[in-house]
Every structure is written in structure tokens, then in C-alpha cells.
Design a protein around this motif. Structure first.
Motif, PDB file in Angstrom:
ATOM      1  N   LYS A  54       0.304  -0.677   0.397  1.00 46.85           N
ATOM      2  CA  LYS A  54      -0.186   0.503   0.091  1.00 46.85           C
ATOM      3  C   LYS A  54       0.959   1.296  -0.637  1.00 46.85           C
ATOM      4  O   LYS A  54       2.120   0.862   0.267  1.00 46.85           O
ATOM      5  CB  LYS A  54      -0.945   0.233   1.009  1.00 46.85           C
ATOM      6  N   PRO A  55       0.064   2.213  -0.525  1.00 49.47           N
ATOM      7  CA  PRO A  55       1.152   3.472  -0.726  1.00 49.47           C
ATOM      8  C   PRO A  55       1.611   3.889   1.425  1.00 49.47           C
ATOM      9  O   PRO A  55       0.709   3.837   2.167  1.00 49.47           O
ATOM     10  CB  PRO A  55      -0.326   4.796  -1.295  1.00 49.47           C
ATOM     11  N   VAL A  56       2.867   4.452   1.382  1.00 50.55           N
ATOM     12  CA  VAL A  56       3.096   4.472   2.423  1.00 50.55           C
ATOM     13  C   VAL A  56       1.953   5.182   3.603  1.00 50.55           C
ATOM     14  O   VAL A  56       2.521   5.347   4.613  1.00 50.55           O
ATOM     15  CB  VAL A  56       4.471   4.576   2.507  1.00 50.55           C
ATOM     16  N   SER A  57       2.054   6.469   2.536  1.00 49.66           N
ATOM     17  CA  SER A  57       1.028   7.843   3.849  1.00 49.66           C
ATOM     18  C   SER A  57      -0.062   7.174   4.446  1.00 49.66           C
ATOM     19  O   SER A  57      -0.809   7.995   4.850  1.00 49.66           O
ATOM     20  CB  SER A  57       2.135   9.119   3.352  1.00 49.66           C
ATOM     21  N   THR A  58      -0.573   5.984   3.380  1.00 50.01           N
ATOM     22  CA  THR A  58      -1.681   6.054   3.885  1.00 50.01           C
ATOM     23  C   THR A  58      -2.109   5.386   5.137  1.00 50.01           C
ATOM     24  O   THR A  58      -1.069   4.067   5.712  1.00 50.01           O
ATOM     25  CB  THR A  58      -2.501   4.559   3.325  1.00 50.01           C
ATOM     26  N   LYS A  59      -2.903   5.739   6.356  1.00 52.37           N
ATOM     27  CA  LYS A  59      -2.847   5.053   7.725  1.00 52.37           C
ATOM     28  C   LYS A  59      -4.566   4.462   7.869  1.00 52.37           C
ATOM     29  O   LYS A  59      -5.177   3.817   8.633  1.00 52.37           O
ATOM     30  CB  LYS A  59      -3.484   6.400   8.574  1.00 52.37           C
ATOM     31  N   ILE A  60      -5.884   5.322   7.051  1.00 53.68           N
ATOM     32  CA  ILE A  60      -6.809   4.548   7.228  1.00 53.68           C
ATOM     33  C   ILE A  60      -7.216   3.731   5.467  1.00 53.68           C
ATOM     34  O   ILE A  60      -7.235   4.240   4.399  1.00 53.68           O
ATOM     35  CB  ILE A  60      -8.083   5.793   7.319  1.00 53.68           C
ATOM     36  N   ASN A  68      -8.287  15.048   3.959  1.00 52.96           N
ATOM     37  CA  ASN A  68      -7.064  14.767   3.759  1.00 52.96           C
ATOM     38  C   ASN A  68      -7.430  13.538   3.370  1.00 52.96           C
ATOM     39  O   ASN A  68      -7.332  12.303   3.828  1.00 52.96           O
ATOM     40  CB  ASN A  68      -6.134  15.053   5.691  1.00 52.96           C
ATOM     41  N   PRO A  69      -7.465  13.380   1.977  1.00 51.81           N
ATOM     42  CA  PRO A  69      -7.836  12.244   1.051  1.00 51.81           C
ATOM     43  C   PRO A  69      -6.873  11.190   1.384  1.00 51.81           C
ATOM     44  O   PRO A  69      -7.007  10.255   0.913  1.00 51.81           O
ATOM     45  CB  PRO A  69      -7.763  12.966   0.044  1.00 51.81           C
ATOM     46  N   ASN A  70      -5.633  11.564   1.238  1.00 50.13           N
ATOM     47  CA  ASN A  70      -4.496  10.958   1.275  1.00 50.13           C
ATOM     48  C   ASN A  70      -3.742  10.641   1.744  1.00 50.13           C
ATOM     49  O   ASN A  70      -3.463   9.287   1.569  1.00 50.13           O
ATOM     50  CB  ASN A  70      -3.530  11.752   0.235  1.00 50.13           C
ATOM     51  N   VAL A  71      -4.457  10.811   3.190  1.00 45.36           N
ATOM     52  CA  VAL A  71      -4.351   9.605   3.633  1.00 45.36           C
ATOM     53  C   VAL A  71      -4.973   8.209   4.051  1.00 45.36           C
ATOM     54  O   VAL A  71      -4.431   7.414   4.883  1.00 45.36           O
ATOM     55  CB  VAL A  71      -4.362   9.973   5.852  1.00 45.36           C
ATOM     56  N   VAL A  72      -6.017   8.114   3.466  1.00 45.16           N
ATOM     57  CA  VAL A  72      -7.189   7.338   2.806  1.00 45.16           C
ATOM     58  C   VAL A  72      -6.615   6.259   1.663  1.00 45.16           C
ATOM     59  O   VAL A  72      -6.480   7.204   1.118  1.00 45.16           O
ATOM     60  CB  VAL A  72      -8.107   7.582   2.945  1.00 45.16           C
ATOM     61  N   HIS A  73      -6.679   5.210   1.710  1.00 40.63           N
ATOM     62  CA  HIS A  73      -6.599   3.836   0.924  1.00 40.63           C
ATOM     63  C   HIS A  73      -7.999   3.524   0.767  1.00 40.63           C
ATOM     64  O   HIS A  73      -8.360   2.803   1.614  1.00 40.63           O
ATOM     65  CB  HIS A  73      -5.650   3.193   1.493  1.00 40.63           C
ATOM     66  N   GLU A  74      -8.193   3.600  -0.572  1.00 41.77           N
ATOM     67  CA  GLU A  74      -9.668   2.476  -1.232  1.00 41.77           C
ATOM     68  C   GLU A  74      -8.961   1.568  -1.202  1.00 41.77           C
ATOM     69  O   GLU A  74      -8.111   1.292  -2.031  1.00 41.77           O
ATOM     70  CB  GLU A  74     -10.198   3.311  -2.305  1.00 41.77           C
ATOM     71  N   LEU A  75      -9.848   0.240  -1.530  1.00 41.83           N
ATOM     72  CA  LEU A  75      -9.894  -0.674  -1.092  1.00 41.83           C
ATOM     73  C   LEU A  75     -11.124  -1.207  -2.051  1.00 41.83           C
ATOM     74  O   LEU A  75     -12.357  -1.810  -1.126  1.00 41.83           O
ATOM     75  CB  LEU A  75      -9.189  -2.418  -0.183  1.00 41.83           C
ATOM     76  N   ILE A 121      -1.577  14.916   4.049  1.00 35.08           N
ATOM     77  CA  ILE A 121      -0.734  14.338   3.118  1.00 35.08           C
ATOM     78  C   ILE A 121      -0.580  15.333   1.893  1.00 35.08           C
ATOM     79  O   ILE A 121      -1.590  14.998   1.106  1.00 35.08           O
ATOM     80  CB  ILE A 121      -0.672  12.796   2.870  1.00 35.08           C
ATOM     81  N   LYS A 122       0.834  15.217   1.272  1.00 36.94           N
ATOM     82  CA  LYS A 122       0.435  16.435  -0.309  1.00 36.94           C
ATOM     83  C   LYS A 122       0.427  15.845  -1.352  1.00 36.94           C
ATOM     84  O   LYS A 122       0.776  14.223  -1.396  1.00 36.94           O
ATOM     85  CB  LYS A 122       1.567  16.890  -0.359  1.00 36.94           C
ATOM     86  N   GLN A 123      -0.407  16.048  -2.641  1.00 34.32           N
ATOM     87  CA  GLN A 123      -1.376  14.576  -3.806  1.00 34.32           C
ATOM     88  C   GLN A 123      -0.018  14.558  -4.512  1.00 34.32           C
ATOM     89  O   GLN A 123       0.322  13.586  -4.196  1.00 34.32           O
ATOM     90  CB  GLN A 123      -1.097  16.033  -4.371  1.00 34.32           C
ATOM     91  N   GLN A 124       1.177  15.707  -4.209  1.00 35.01           N
ATOM     92  CA  GLN A 124       2.530  14.865  -4.699  1.00 35.01           C
ATOM     93  C   GLN A 124       3.004  14.067  -4.491  1.00 35.01           C
ATOM     94  O   GLN A 124       3.706  12.899  -4.897  1.00 35.01           O
ATOM     95  CB  GLN A 124       3.316  16.305  -5.159  1.00 35.01           C
ATOM     96  N   THR A 125       2.767  13.447  -2.837  1.00 33.93           N
ATOM     97  CA  THR A 125       3.905  12.363  -2.085  1.00 33.93           C
ATOM     98  C   THR A 125       3.267  11.799  -2.510  1.00 33.93           C
ATOM     99  O   THR A 125       3.320   9.908  -3.086  1.00 33.93           O
ATOM    100  CB  THR A 125       3.387  12.878  -0.595  1.00 33.93           C
ATOM    101  N   ARG A 126       1.720  11.472  -2.484  1.00 31.08           N
ATOM    102  CA  ARG A 126       0.298  10.518  -2.942  1.00 31.08           C
ATOM    103  C   ARG A 126       0.510   9.747  -4.519  1.00 31.08           C
ATOM    104  O   ARG A 126       0.881   8.729  -4.618  1.00 31.08           O
ATOM    105  CB  ARG A 126      -0.164  11.097  -2.171  1.00 31.08           C
ATOM    106  N   ASN A 127       0.788  11.285  -5.629  1.00 33.65           N
ATOM    107  CA  ASN A 127       1.672  10.445  -7.137  1.00 33.65           C
ATOM    108  C   ASN A 127       2.879   9.356  -6.591  1.00 33.65           C
ATOM    109  O   ASN A 127       2.219   8.867  -6.894  1.00 33.65           O
ATOM    110  CB  ASN A 127       1.236  11.889  -7.835  1.00 33.65           C
TER     111      ASN A 127
END
Length: 545
Positions: free
Chosen positions: A256-262, A292-299, A403-409
Motif C-alpha cells: 500500500k502507499p506508505v502515507s496511508t493510515k486509514i 485529508n484524502p491522501n491519508v485514506v487508501h481505497e480497496l 499528505i501532499k498530493q505530490q507525495t501520494r502521486n
């Protein structure tokens, strides 16, 4: 006689057979041509004496085919063994077996040539061939066929002569062969196979033996990318190699993306990719409003794929399947999803889980989740459910650093690279790089040098020469050409000295010469075949020195 493979779809293939001074497209049929049985005018291939075939080079004739075909497990075992040894450079001829209902499955197994013997035997037994079955003429009240024979015939079906039935059977045979060739051209051979065998326990047994006991054989021949949609019409669809491979890669390669916590669990949608659907646009809208959408990971939870991380929704087959929506989950589906979700959660840890899933899903996965926050009150898209989802997302996402969008990208691209190339290769490719552009046209950049880009049509990364150099250093996804070989464009198999055996059709590969990166492109066959075959396109090159 010579044989060239032109197009592959799984182990099945179309080819060109140079025989008797003419070129014939395969798969095809040798029509018996004797005083008693005249070949039809449309026959591309005829045979008067089977002994004549023994003299032909590049042709392998399966012995005792009819007897072997009656034993599904042994037939599949022997055929796969034969394919591994002979099929890379020879056409495979299976005599005395093929009927329209079985032809597509036999081609899917890698058989190229058949004969008209079954059509003659069936005509002797007063049996007419049809696409999915054969029917005795005495059981027909009217002819359900518009072939040239049946269109002209005006009598009762029970009064049809042997020659009329035989000619009808010939038309149905060659019609099915053409459908098969078209299916291969459109990457839909497996779809055709599953639609044909539904009324045959014997053929179903053959396919299931192939699926369950010879997955590795099927998988290495099955392309990573396809423009066709998978119609999930039976249990056999769940065991397609492209589906099983996707599941394996999500569990073994993906992180998973490292920054995601939820973790946000979502249901699938009828429209693919999911984010293009009305329901997922609503889910995404609430997520974007969370602050803070980038802290969330969709599955996404779905059948028959199992689980699909949002970053992989453009990847085949997650992007291209269609299943009947009933709201009813059978025990096999539940077991499959539970096993995948359990393995995934062992490899990927989250602080919190939000489950926006209907109860018919939650009831069989709830015990796998740690204190899930359930937001679906009735239907996932109802006003009450969406309001609760929005509230819960805002409350929980605000507890974390934004979490910045660039980091999540960057992290999203890295997860795709992991799925596509393995974790180690992804690390090498993306080291000290940044992501530019807008989704889904992301570009991987190192300073001002582009290493690759995400391609919407595939959902995966294509490489530049510079990106290829990074991957070459890992010893993976390489195709080595001979030191004295001159590559002017497309790489043909005779120029291949060595290749990574893990390469699959559709993979991005790096072409090496004298241990230096010479070109990048897309594999058209697996790595093992590149080394063994003497003809055909190995790699369609895109950039070269």
C-alpha cells in the motif's frame, strides 16, 4: 512445409502454414479427400492418405488422439507436455477428434490442425453438427441452421441424406474455425471456450484439469494486457489465469502507499474502471471533502477479482470484467475474498478501517477486521449512507498530518511499479525520481530526464531508454540479443540470445547487447518462448539507440 506463429491468445495461436506451394492460415482442418469422401470446395487443406503427413517437417501428429481424448486428466497432461516440447516450432495436428463444440478448447490447449473424420462419422450416425452440440436428424422437427445445405433443403430433417448431413457438418466445422481465428485476433478465445463447453461435462472436465493442475503453463502464455472484457459466466471464469495472476501479484508484490493510515473498503461497480461509475464518483466526492484524502487508501471488494486497490483499477483484468449482479454471494466467492483479504491485511497495516459496504458483504468479512467503522446504513449510495461516510472520513482523516498530493502521486506510481515489476525493481526505477503530469498521464522524471510514464489504456508503466537502464541493472525483464545482431526495429526471435524466464506477453522489457541497454519495448511472447522458438516477433521495440 514451414509454420510461423502470427498471433497468440493464451496457448492458442493463429499461424501461417506454407504447404504445397500455398499459404494456409491456422487453426485449420485437413478435409478427407478420397473417392468416397470428397473434400468441400472451400477446403484450404486436403488429405488423401495420412501417411503423406508423416513426411512433413514442422508438423507433430498426436498419436492415439481419439483414445487419449476420452481421458480428460491424461489428455491434458500429455497435451501440455507436448506443447512444452514441440509447439514452439511445430504445428500440432490432432486427428479424429474435433467437433465444433470442442474445437475452441482444443485450440486453447495449443492445437493447430484437425481433420474432418468426426464430421464423416457423425454423418454416418445421422448426426448434424451445431455450435454447442450434435443432434440426430430424427430428433429435429425443423432445421435450426441457415448454412447453404440447410437453406436449400425443403424436406423433413429426418429424410436428409448422408451427403447432405456431411456437407452441413463441413460448413459448421469451418464456420467454427473462422470464429476461433477471429476470437484469437480479438483476444477472446477463452471467452469463446467457456461459452462452448457449458453443456459438456467431458469438455468442462478437460478445462478444469487445465485450470487447476496446469496454471503455470496457462499463466506464462497469458498476456498481461488485453482489450477484451471477461464475461464471468461460470465457476470456470473464476480460475482464469489472468484473474489468478492478478490476485497473486496483489498479495505477493503489492504494498500500500506508505502515507496511508486509514483503509476504506468499498463495493465494486458495474461500470469499469470503478472511478468512472456514478457510485464511485459519489464515494470519491465524499473522500475529497474529508480535508485529508491522501491519508485514506481505497480497496474495492469484488468478485471474481477479490480485492482491487484503487491504484490498480486501470489494470487488466480489474478494468475489464463483467459479472451478473445479484447481491448474492456463494460460499466459493466468500472463501476467495476472505482468503485474499486476510493475506492482504497481514502484509499491509492500517490504523483504522472504514467499511462502506452493504451488509451482505460485511456479514462474511466483519470478523477479519479490527474495530471497523461501518458507514453503510442501507445502500452504499443512499443519502444517509453517504452522509455518514462523509462525517466519518472528516473525523478520522483530520487526526493525521496532511499528505501532499505530490507525495501520494509518487507512492501510487510506486505501488503500480511493484505490481508490474516486483518490489525490488520498483525501488530501482523510482529512486530519486519525481512524478509529473495529471492522472492518469503521470510521467516518472529524474531531474529533466523521463524514465517512464503511466499509460491509461494499460494502467501500467511504459519505459524510456533511461528507465530501461535502471531496470536492466536489476537483472530482471531483460532480453539479450547476440553481440553481432543488428536491430533495426522489431526484434524477432532468432536474434534473442537469452531472456528473463519471468517475462510474460505484454511486459515492458529491456533489450541488452554487450551488457548495455540497447532498446526497450513490449514482449510479444514469454521469455521462455523467446529462447526456444526460431520464428516470430519477440519484442515490439519502442525506443532504441
Amino acid at each position: 512445409m514451414t509454420f510461423n506463429i502470427k498471433k497468440r491468445d493464451g496457448p492458442g495461436r493463429t499461424g501461417e502454414l506454407e504447404i504445397g506451394g500455398k499459404t494456409v492460415v491456422t487453426p485449420n482442418i485437413f478435409f478427407i479427400n478420397t473417392e468416397r469422401f470428397k473434400a468441400p470446395d472451400f477446403a484450404d487443406l486436403t488429405i488423401s492418405n495420412k501417411k503423406d503427413l508423416l513426411k512433413l517437417e514442422h508438423l507433430f501428429i498426436v498419436e492415439n488422439a481419439k483414445q487419449l481424448f476420452q481421458k480428460p486428466e491424461e489428455f491434458v497432461e500429455k497435451t501440455v507436455e507436448l506443447e512444452e516440447k514441440e509447439a514452439y516450432n511445430k504445428a500440432i495436428f490432432l486427428p479424429s477428434v474435433a467437433e465444433p463444440v470442442s474445437l475452441s478448447l482444443l485450440v486453447y490447449l495449443g492445437i493447430d490442425l484437425f481433420d474432418s473424420t468426426p464430421a464423416i462419422i457423425s454423418a454416418r450416425n445421422n448426426e448434424l453438427f451445431f455450435t454447442n452440440e450434435k443432434i440426430n436428424k430424427n430428433s429435429l422437427k425443423e432445421l435450426p441452421c441457415s448454412c447453404p445445405v440447410c437453406s436449400k433443403y425443403k424436406g423433413k430433417p429426418s429424410e436428409m441424406s448422408f451427403n447432405e448431413i456431411l456437407k452441413h457438418n463441413y460448413y459448421i466445422l469451418i464456420d467454427e474455425i473462422k470464429k476461433i481465428r477471429n476470437a484469437i485476433h480479438n483476444n477472446q478465445l477463452r471467452n469463446l471456450v467457456e461459452s462452448r463447453i457449458v453443456n459438456s461435462p467431458h469438455l468442462t472436465s478437460i478445462l478444469r484439469n487445465l485450470n487447476m493442475k496446469h496454471y503455470s503453463f496457462l499463466e506464462k502464455h497469458t498476456p498481461l494486457v488485453s482489450n477484451s472484457t471477461i464475461p464471468v459466466i461460470s465457476k470456470d471464469s473464476f480460475n482464469r489465469p489472468e484473474i489468478k495472476r492478478f490476485q497473486e501479484r496483489v498479495i505477493k508484490r503489492y504494498k500500500k502507499p506508505v502515507s496511508t493510515k486509514i483503509l476504506l473498503l468499498l463495493p465494486c461497480s458495474a461500470k469499469k474502471p470503478y472511478s468512472f461509475s456514478k457510485s464511485h464518483k459519489l464515494f470519491r466526492e465524499k473522500l475529497m471533502l474529508s480535508g485529508n484524502p491522501n491519508v485514506v487508501h481505497e480497496l474495492i471488494i469484488t468478485s471474481p477479482i477479490g480485492i482491487v486497490p484503487r491504484e490498480l483499477e486501470l489494470v487488466y483484468p480489474a478494468s475489464s470484467y463483467d459479472i451478473p449482479v445479484t447481491g448474492i454471494w456463494d460460499e466459493d466467492e466468500k472463501k476467495m475474498i476472505r482468503e485474499l483479504l486476510t493475506s492482504y491485511l497481514k502484509n499491509n497495516r492500517y490504523d483504522k478501517t472504514i467499511a462502506h459496504l452493504p451488509n451482505n458483504i460485511m456479514e462474511f468479512i466483519r470478523d477479519l477486521l479490527t474495530d471497523p467503522i461501518e458507514t453503510c446504513i442501507d445502500k452504499p449510495t443512499s443519502k444517509k449512507s453517504l452522509e455518514k461516510l462523509s462525517t466519518v472520513l472528516k473525523e478520522n482523516a483530520s487526526n493525521y498530518e496532511k499528505i501532499k498530493q505530490q507525495t501520494r502521486n509518487f507512492e501510487n506510481i510506486k505501488t503500480i511499479a511493484m505490481y508490474q515489476f516486483t518490489i525490488d525493481v520498483a525501488e530501482k526505477l523510482l529512486k530519486n525520481s519525481t512524478i509529473k503530469g495529471k492522472y492518469p498521464q503521470y510521467r516518472i522524471m529524474h531531474n529533466k530526464t523521463q524514465l517512464g510514464m503511466l499509460v491509461k489504456e494499460k494502467g501500467m508503466i511504459t519505459l524510456t531508454l533511461q528507465g530501461g537502464e535502471r531496470i536492466a541493472s536489476t537483472g530482471k525483464y531483460y532480453v539479450e540479443i547476440y553481440d553481432d545482431f543488428t536491430l533495426k526495429g522489431t526484434l524477432f526471435a532468432p536474434g534473442v540470445k537469452d531472456a528473463d524466464p519471468d517475462i510474460r506477453p505484454g511486459d515492458e522489457v529491456v533489450i541488452l547487447q554487450n551488457k548495455k541497454t540497447y532498446a526497450v519495448g513490449v514482449a510479444m511472447m514469454n521469455g521462455e518462448e523467446m529462447k526456444k522458438t526460431l520464428k516470430g516477433i519477440a519484442v515490439k521495440t519502442r525506443h532504441h539507440l
